[in-house]
Motif scaffolding. Structure first.
Motif, PDB file in Angstrom:
ATOM      1  N   GLY A  71       0.817  -1.213   0.000  1.00  0.00           N
ATOM      2  CA  GLY A  71       0.000   0.000   0.000  1.00  0.00           C
ATOM      3  C   GLY A  71       0.845   1.255   0.000  1.00  0.00           C
ATOM      4  O   GLY A  71       0.532   2.226  -0.703  1.00  0.00           O
ATOM      5  N   ARG A  72       1.928   1.240   0.764  1.00  0.00           N
ATOM      6  CA  ARG A  72       2.806   2.410   0.820  1.00  0.00           C
ATOM      7  C   ARG A  72       3.519   2.642  -0.514  1.00  0.00           C
ATOM      8  O   ARG A  72       3.617   3.776  -0.994  1.00  0.00           O
ATOM      9  CB  ARG A  72       3.828   2.251   1.942  1.00  0.00           C
ATOM     10  CG  ARG A  72       3.228   2.201   3.339  1.00  0.00           C
ATOM     11  CD  ARG A  72       4.213   2.577   4.413  1.00  0.00           C
ATOM     12  NE  ARG A  72       4.530   3.993   4.350  1.00  0.00           N
ATOM     13  CZ  ARG A  72       5.143   4.668   5.322  1.00  0.00           C
ATOM     14  NH1 ARG A  72       5.512   4.051   6.438  1.00  0.00           N
ATOM     15  NH2 ARG A  72       5.412   5.952   5.190  1.00  0.00           N
ATOM     16  N   TYR A  73       4.020   1.583  -1.120  1.00  0.00           N
ATOM     17  CA  TYR A  73       4.794   1.746  -2.351  1.00  0.00           C
ATOM     18  C   TYR A  73       3.939   2.271  -3.499  1.00  0.00           C
ATOM     19  O   TYR A  73       4.393   3.102  -4.292  1.00  0.00           O
ATOM     20  CB  TYR A  73       5.450   0.427  -2.751  1.00  0.00           C
ATOM     21  CG  TYR A  73       6.637   0.050  -1.893  1.00  0.00           C
ATOM     22  CD1 TYR A  73       7.636   0.985  -1.593  1.00  0.00           C
ATOM     23  CD2 TYR A  73       6.769  -1.236  -1.379  1.00  0.00           C
ATOM     24  CE1 TYR A  73       8.725   0.638  -0.808  1.00  0.00           C
ATOM     25  CE2 TYR A  73       7.852  -1.592  -0.593  1.00  0.00           C
ATOM     26  CZ  TYR A  73       8.831  -0.645  -0.305  1.00  0.00           C
ATOM     27  OH  TYR A  73       9.913  -0.992   0.484  1.00  0.00           O
ATOM     28  N   VAL A  74       2.712   1.799  -3.620  1.00  0.00           N
ATOM     29  CA  VAL A  74       1.840   2.293  -4.697  1.00  0.00           C
ATOM     30  C   VAL A  74       1.552   3.771  -4.498  1.00  0.00           C
ATOM     31  O   VAL A  74       1.607   4.576  -5.441  1.00  0.00           O
ATOM     32  CB  VAL A  74       0.536   1.472  -4.762  1.00  0.00           C
ATOM     33  CG1 VAL A  74      -0.441   2.099  -5.757  1.00  0.00           C
ATOM     34  CG2 VAL A  74       0.826   0.035  -5.160  1.00  0.00           C
ATOM     35  N   ALA A 102       6.243   9.302  10.881  1.00  0.00           N
ATOM     36  CA  ALA A 102       7.280   8.262  10.867  1.00  0.00           C
ATOM     37  C   ALA A 102       7.262   7.464  12.170  1.00  0.00           C
ATOM     38  O   ALA A 102       7.447   6.238  12.167  1.00  0.00           O
ATOM     39  CB  ALA A 102       8.652   8.895  10.647  1.00  0.00           C
ATOM     40  N   GLN A 103       7.046   8.164  13.276  1.00  0.00           N
ATOM     41  CA  GLN A 103       6.939   7.481  14.564  1.00  0.00           C
ATOM     42  C   GLN A 103       5.749   6.517  14.568  1.00  0.00           C
ATOM     43  O   GLN A 103       5.851   5.388  15.057  1.00  0.00           O
ATOM     44  CB  GLN A 103       6.776   8.500  15.693  1.00  0.00           C
ATOM     45  CG  GLN A 103       6.640   7.851  17.078  1.00  0.00           C
ATOM     46  CD  GLN A 103       6.158   8.831  18.140  1.00  0.00           C
ATOM     47  OE1 GLN A 103       5.612   9.894  17.820  1.00  0.00           O
ATOM     48  NE2 GLN A 103       6.355   8.486  19.399  1.00  0.00           N
ATOM     49  N   LEU A 104       4.627   6.955  14.019  1.00  0.00           N
ATOM     50  CA  LEU A 104       3.460   6.085  13.927  1.00  0.00           C
ATOM     51  C   LEU A 104       3.772   4.848  13.090  1.00  0.00           C
ATOM     52  O   LEU A 104       3.401   3.724  13.462  1.00  0.00           O
ATOM     53  CB  LEU A 104       2.282   6.847  13.326  1.00  0.00           C
ATOM     54  CG  LEU A 104       1.006   6.033  13.058  1.00  0.00           C
ATOM     55  CD1 LEU A 104       0.493   5.378  14.335  1.00  0.00           C
ATOM     56  CD2 LEU A 104      -0.067   6.927  12.437  1.00  0.00           C
ATOM     57  N   LEU A 123      -3.237  -3.469   4.210  1.00  0.00           N
ATOM     58  CA  LEU A 123      -2.909  -2.763   2.970  1.00  0.00           C
ATOM     59  C   LEU A 123      -3.414  -1.322   3.038  1.00  0.00           C
ATOM     60  O   LEU A 123      -2.689  -0.377   2.688  1.00  0.00           O
ATOM     61  CB  LEU A 123      -3.531  -3.507   1.793  1.00  0.00           C
ATOM     62  CG  LEU A 123      -3.151  -3.061   0.383  1.00  0.00           C
ATOM     63  CD1 LEU A 123      -3.256  -4.246  -0.577  1.00  0.00           C
ATOM     64  CD2 LEU A 123      -4.041  -1.933  -0.121  1.00  0.00           C
ATOM     65  N   SER A 124      -4.656  -1.157   3.490  1.00  0.00           N
ATOM     66  CA  SER A 124      -5.247   0.176   3.599  1.00  0.00           C
ATOM     67  C   SER A 124      -4.491   1.035   4.605  1.00  0.00           C
ATOM     68  O   SER A 124      -4.319   2.248   4.403  1.00  0.00           O
ATOM     69  CB  SER A 124      -6.712   0.044   4.015  1.00  0.00           C
ATOM     70  OG  SER A 124      -7.315   1.303   4.178  1.00  0.00           O
ATOM     71  N   LEU A 125      -4.016   0.421   5.674  1.00  0.00           N
ATOM     72  CA  LEU A 125      -3.257   1.147   6.690  1.00  0.00           C
ATOM     73  C   LEU A 125      -1.991   1.759   6.088  1.00  0.00           C
ATOM     74  O   LEU A 125      -1.687   2.941   6.298  1.00  0.00           O
ATOM     75  CB  LEU A 125      -2.893   0.178   7.818  1.00  0.00           C
ATOM     76  CG  LEU A 125      -2.469   0.754   9.165  1.00  0.00           C
ATOM     77  CD1 LEU A 125      -3.549   1.629   9.767  1.00  0.00           C
ATOM     78  CD2 LEU A 125      -2.111  -0.393  10.120  1.00  0.00           C
ATOM     79  N   GLY A 126      -1.264   0.964   5.308  1.00  0.00           N
ATOM     80  CA  GLY A 126      -0.057   1.480   4.669  1.00  0.00           C
ATOM     81  C   GLY A 126      -0.361   2.562   3.658  1.00  0.00           C
ATOM     82  O   GLY A 126       0.339   3.579   3.567  1.00  0.00           O
ATOM     83  N   SER A 127      -1.429   2.371   2.893  1.00  0.00           N
ATOM     84  CA  SER A 127      -1.816   3.356   1.882  1.00  0.00           C
ATOM     85  C   SER A 127      -2.164   4.699   2.513  1.00  0.00           C
ATOM     86  O   SER A 127      -1.720   5.759   2.043  1.00  0.00           O
ATOM     87  CB  SER A 127      -3.011   2.813   1.087  1.00  0.00           C
ATOM     88  OG  SER A 127      -3.422   3.727   0.109  1.00  0.00           O
ATOM     89  N   SER A 128      -2.937   4.676   3.583  1.00  0.00           N
ATOM     90  CA  SER A 128      -3.346   5.924   4.246  1.00  0.00           C
ATOM     91  C   SER A 128      -2.165   6.634   4.889  1.00  0.00           C
ATOM     92  O   SER A 128      -2.060   7.867   4.831  1.00  0.00           O
ATOM     93  CB  SER A 128      -4.418   5.622   5.305  1.00  0.00           C
ATOM     94  OG  SER A 128      -5.583   5.102   4.727  1.00  0.00           O
ATOM     95  N   LEU A 129      -1.277   5.875   5.505  1.00  0.00           N
ATOM     96  CA  LEU A 129      -0.105   6.486   6.144  1.00  0.00           C
ATOM     97  C   LEU A 129       0.794   7.150   5.113  1.00  0.00           C
ATOM     98  O   LEU A 129       1.281   8.272   5.317  1.00  0.00           O
ATOM     99  CB  LEU A 129       0.665   5.427   6.931  1.00  0.00           C
ATOM    100  CG  LEU A 129       1.887   5.926   7.710  1.00  0.00           C
ATOM    101  CD1 LEU A 129       1.494   6.962   8.762  1.00  0.00           C
ATOM    102  CD2 LEU A 129       2.613   4.751   8.386  1.00  0.00           C
ATOM    103  N   GLU A 130       1.008   6.483   3.994  1.00  0.00           N
ATOM    104  CA  GLU A 130       1.869   7.049   2.954  1.00  0.00           C
ATOM    105  C   GLU A 130       1.236   8.287   2.324  1.00  0.00           C
ATOM    106  O   GLU A 130       1.931   9.270   2.048  1.00  0.00           O
ATOM    107  CB  GLU A 130       2.148   6.007   1.877  1.00  0.00           C
ATOM    108  CG  GLU A 130       3.187   6.430   0.854  1.00  0.00           C
ATOM    109  CD  GLU A 130       4.587   6.550   1.422  1.00  0.00           C
ATOM    110  OE1 GLU A 130       5.412   7.305   0.843  1.00  0.00           O
ATOM    111  OE2 GLU A 130       4.883   5.894   2.443  1.00  0.00           O
ATOM    112  N   GLN A 131      -0.076   8.255   2.116  1.00  0.00           N
ATOM    113  CA  GLN A 131      -0.743   9.423   1.540  1.00  0.00           C
ATOM    114  C   GLN A 131      -0.635  10.627   2.458  1.00  0.00           C
ATOM    115  O   GLN A 131      -0.375  11.750   2.000  1.00  0.00           O
ATOM    116  CB  GLN A 131      -2.212   9.118   1.260  1.00  0.00           C
ATOM    117  CG  GLN A 131      -2.976  10.264   0.618  1.00  0.00           C
ATOM    118  CD  GLN A 131      -2.442  10.632  -0.742  1.00  0.00           C
ATOM    119  OE1 GLN A 131      -2.498   9.832  -1.674  1.00  0.00           O
ATOM    120  NE2 GLN A 131      -1.899  11.837  -0.870  1.00  0.00           N
ATOM    121  N   ALA A 132      -0.831  10.416   3.758  1.00  0.00           N
ATOM    122  CA  ALA A 132      -0.695  11.518   4.708  1.00  0.00           C
ATOM    123  C   ALA A 132       0.714  12.098   4.657  1.00  0.00           C
ATOM    124  O   ALA A 132       0.898  13.325   4.623  1.00  0.00           O
ATOM    125  CB  ALA A 132      -1.015  11.035   6.124  1.00  0.00           C
TER     126      ALA A 132
END
Length: 319
Positions: free
Chosen positions: A13-16, A295-297, A160-169
């Motif tokens: 999720g983060r990489y996309v 990043a801490q999160l 997957l959604s967790l990584g996507s949301s964190l990266e978008q923020a």
């Protein structure tokens, strides 16, 4: 679910999102170049700085020219944050996770990876770069759409959604940071007439211009753009919206007390900040602090769910 599998889905999720938003970050400059008079030179060095990759860039390039920065951000496989590297990592994860995600995801990521990898120097030139960036953004959006429409809302989807949301923020804060640092290397009196054009380019790069006008109902201005992209809880690319999504997702994952508490703390700090009163000279410092907290999160989520032995070591050392 095995922690290794959950970790892979989180990072997929983060990489996309990283690939898509790196393309959007580069498009801020593409929009500015089109909108500015020819005598105005758009700075590229700040883009490298806000991605946190200055040291890696200087190891490979002699100067912060447009061609060098574009190469570094888009197709340099030695840059772990480039579009090519992000897609390569996502592709590697899919090799071991094809039974979890729809088959069409592999096909789309694979096509996009080879499109970026095979890009010619001519495709990255200024007059053709928008087509390249649009292809990356649209393909990533297609992947997101297929995931959100075709995956069961089970534990795999939640990580997957967790990584996507964190990266978008994180990436939204970095795109705002790029403008706050200053994309136009001029003295303040020379920069002032173009300031709102600069912030408009930020909105355009995030496909946020129309939503900003609907919500704010005022002309584009730096403080209002910052407030909208950080605090608006209805716009899906804002930091606040993604933190809401993170909190909601974490609440549906077992054993969530610590990461959820950290996420809620960040969300509260954002909601209580008076960003319209923040001078532009301090916006970058605020974004740096926000990125540190995100990043801490990410570290807390990793230690809590994917690397529990690290959390145990940290607890032992603090005793």
């Amino acid at each position: 679910m095995l922690s290794r599998v959950a970790d892979n889905l989180f990072w997929f999720g983060r990489y996309v999102q990283r690939a898509e938003n790196t393309a959007r970050l580069a498009s801020v400059h593409a929009n500015l170049i089109l909108d500015m008079p020819r005598r105005v030179v758009v700075a590229w060095e700040s883009v490298v700085d806000i991605t946190g990759s200055r040291a890696g860039f200087l190891e490979r390039y002699d100067d912060f020219s447009e061609a060098n920065v574009v190469q570094f951000l888009l197709v340099d496989d030695a840059n772990p944050g480039s579009i090519l590297s992000s897609l390569s990592n996502a592709r590697q994860i899919l090799r071991s996770s094809r039974d979890i995600m729809p088959r069409e995801i592999w096909e789309e990521i694979n096509k996009l990876y080879w499109f970026v990898r095979d890009a010619t120097p001519q495709a990255l030139e200024r007059r053709r770069r928008s087509d390249f960036l649009d292809r990356v953004i649209r393909s990533c959006l297609l992947v997101d759409g297929m995931l959100y429409e075709n995956m069961s809302r089970d534990l795999a989807f939640r990580f997957l959604s967790l990584g996507s949301s964190l990266e978008q923020a994180d990436m939204t804060s970095r795109i705002v940071d790029a403008s706050a640092i200053g994309l136009l290397p001029h003295h303040q009196d020379e920069l002032l007439p173009f300031s709102n054009i600069q912030w408009r380019s930020v909105l355009m790069s995030l496909t946020a211009y129309q939503m900003y006008r609907r919500q704010v109902r005022r002309r584009v201005s730096g403080p209002k753009v910052v407030q909208f992209l950080i605090q608006d809880r209805d716009f899906p690319r804002s930091v606040a919206w993604n933190l809401d999504a993170i909190c909601q997702t974490l609440s549906r994952i077992p054993n969530h007390d610590l990461p959820l508490r950290v996420a809620r703390t960040i969300r509260t700090r954002i909601a209580e900040a008076d960003l319209t009163a923040l001078p532009q000279s301090q916006v970058s410092a605020y974004m740096d602090d926000l990125q540190g907290r995100l990043a801490q999160l990410g570290s807390v989520i990793t230690e809590h769910y994917f690397r529990p032995e690290l959390a145990q070591e940290s607890a032992s050392q603090s005793q």
